[in-house]
Design an enzyme around this catalytic site. Structure first.
Site, short mmCIF file in Angstrom:
data_model
loop_
_atom_site.label_atom_id
_atom_site.label_comp_id
_atom_site.label_asym_id
_atom_site.label_seq_id
_atom_site.Cartn_x
_atom_site.Cartn_y
_atom_site.Cartn_z
N TYR A 95 -56.65 34.28 63.05
CA TYR A 95 -55.95 33.80 61.94
C TYR A 95 -54.56 34.58 61.90
O TYR A 95 -53.66 34.71 61.98
CB TYR A 95 -56.75 34.18 60.98
N LYS A 137 -51.14 33.36 61.99
CA LYS A 137 -50.28 33.95 60.76
C LYS A 137 -49.11 34.97 61.65
O LYS A 137 -47.45 34.40 60.71
CB LYS A 137 -50.57 34.39 59.73
P1 NAI Z 1 -58.29 27.84 49.85
O1 NAI Z 1 -59.96 27.72 50.79
O2 NAI Z 1 -58.82 27.87 48.32
O3 NAI Z 1 -57.32 26.30 50.33
C1 NAI Z 1 -57.06 25.92 51.45
C2 NAI Z 1 -57.23 24.83 51.60
O4 NAI Z 1 -56.33 23.84 52.10
C3 NAI Z 1 -57.92 23.67 51.17
O5 NAI Z 1 -57.40 23.20 49.92
C4 NAI Z 1 -58.16 22.65 51.94
O6 NAI Z 1 -58.94 20.89 51.77
C5 NAI Z 1 -56.74 22.25 53.26
N1 NAI Z 1 -57.56 21.97 53.83
C6 NAI Z 1 -58.65 22.82 54.88
N2 NAI Z 1 -58.90 21.87 55.90
C7 NAI Z 1 -57.39 21.27 55.86
C8 NAI Z 1 -56.87 20.15 57.05
N3 NAI Z 1 -57.25 20.63 58.14
N4 NAI Z 1 -56.10 19.31 56.90
C9 NAI Z 1 -55.35 19.80 55.17
N5 NAI Z 1 -56.16 20.52 53.83
C10 NAI Z 1 -56.65 21.27 55.03
O7 NAI Z 1 -57.98 28.95 50.41
P2 NAI Z 1 -56.38 28.73 49.90
O8 NAI Z 1 -56.46 30.84 49.03
O9 NAI Z 1 -55.50 28.54 48.79
O10 NAI Z 1 -55.27 29.35 50.85
C11 NAI Z 1 -54.26 28.54 50.92
C12 NAI Z 1 -52.53 29.28 52.07
O11 NAI Z 1 -53.12 30.77 51.99
C13 NAI Z 1 -53.98 29.43 53.51
O12 NAI Z 1 -53.00 28.70 54.24
C14 NAI Z 1 -54.61 30.33 54.05
O13 NAI Z 1 -54.23 31.14 54.79
C15 NAI Z 1 -52.96 32.08 52.97
N6 NAI Z 1 -53.03 33.10 52.60
C16 NAI Z 1 -54.59 33.24 51.81
C17 NAI Z 1 -54.78 34.30 50.87
C18 NAI Z 1 -55.63 34.26 50.47
O14 NAI Z 1 -55.98 35.85 50.03
N7 NAI Z 1 -56.45 33.57 49.27
C19 NAI Z 1 -53.75 35.17 51.65
C20 NAI Z 1 -53.05 35.35 52.91
C21 NAI Z 1 -53.11 33.87 53.21
#
Ligand code: NAI
Length: 247
Positions: free
Chosen positions: A156, A160
């Site tokens: 990851y 990133k």
């Molecule tokens: P989440 O797991 O709630 O949402 C991720 C979304 O990506 C979901 O809607 C999922 O269906 C979608 N997804 C997964 N595989 C996919 C694919 N192959 N094609 C299209 N969509 C796909 O996660 P969250 O927390 O909302 O994360 C959003 C972004 O923020 C990600 O890139 C994550 O790495 C980043 N992030 C999140 C943090 C956190 O603490 N929650 C911290 C730093 C970065």
């Protein structure tokens, strides 16, 4: 007038979490929003309905953004429907956490394929139309893990960190055509991705002493998408992390 009136935005992985909050925030400023989702449409349809309830326009679009042909089909649908693309938020992401010694090639590859290659595929697909329009905003969701590392997240954090390098290069390539490219690096945000992880141990590293909310990340994304707020900013990484990383 709303700052994104008549603009078209695509948010990947927008059915929940940060992506959902971002779709709602951009729509609240008047953007038409493509709500991309990976598998089941229920949650994405709910986001579209919420936007419609607020008087906005949105479309739920299925695509695995790690797959080139599905990405091309996604952007073709958006252009056929709305004829332009002004904002791309590369938000879709997954984790497959484990220490390096136990990390299988498939754990490595799945995270690189979506979190890094997916960003490349969507950016390449949208860049054609943005360069022709001579305007556009690309916002990539990175992470503090890509800046400071995090045990258990070699895959990851590599993806990133890659997103941050990619952001800076593409920002330089596209600047002369009026397209900006920036990254947002969240810390610990309360979503499904971090569910069950909250602990006193983690909170010690967050100066503001709490997890962030998806809307707090969406606010930064909305700022970068808006005019004139984001117009003169490119190639930057913005931390939304309660103070975890201070450069
Ligand atoms: P989440 O797991 O709630 O949402 C991720 C979304 O990506 C979901 O809607 C999922 O269906 C979608 N997804 C997964 N595989 C996919 C694919 N192959 N094609 C299209 N969509 C796909 O996660 P969250 O927390 O909302 O994360 C959003 C972004 O923020 C990600 O890139 C994550 O790495 C980043 N992030 C999140 C943090 C956190 O603490 N929650 C911290 C730093 C970065």
């Amino acid at each position: 007038m709303n700052s994104l009136q008549d603009k078209v935005a695509i948010v990947t992985g927008a059915s929940r979490g940060i992506g959902r909050a971002t779709a709602l925030a951009l729509a609240s400023e008047g953007a038409k929003v493509a709500v991309n989702y990976a598998n089941s449409s229920g949650a994405a349809d709910a986001v579209v309905a919420e936007i419609a309830d607020q008087g906005g326009e949105a479309l739920a679009l299925q695509a695995n953004v790690a797959e080139a042909d599905q990405v091309d089909a996604l952007f073709k649908t958006v252009l056929d429907k709305w004829g332009r693309a002004d904002v791309l938020v590369n938000n879709a992401g997954i984790t497959r956490d484990t220490l390096l010694l136990r990390m299988k090639p498939e754990d490595w590859q799945a995270v690189i394929n979506l979190n890094l290659t997916g960003v490349y595929l969507c950016t390449r697909a949208v860049s054609k139309v943005m360069l022709k329009q001579r305007s556009g905003r690309i916002i990539n969701i990175a992470s503090v893990a890509g800046q400071m590392g995090n045990p258990g997240q070699a895959n990851y954090s590599a993806a990133k960190a890659g997103v941050i390098g990619f952001t800076k290069t593409v920002a330089k390539e596209m600047a002369s055509r009026g397209v900006t490219v920036n990254a947002v690096a969240p810390g610990f945000i309360a979503t499904d991705m971090t569910e069950g992880l909250e602990s006193e141990e983690i909170l010690k590293f967050i100066p503001l002493g709490r997890y962030g909310q998806p809307e707090e990340v969406a606010g930064m994304i909305q700022f970068l998408a808006a005019d004139p707020a984001g117009a003169y900013i490119t190639g930057q990484v913005f931390n939304v992390d309660g103070g975890m990383v201070m450069a």
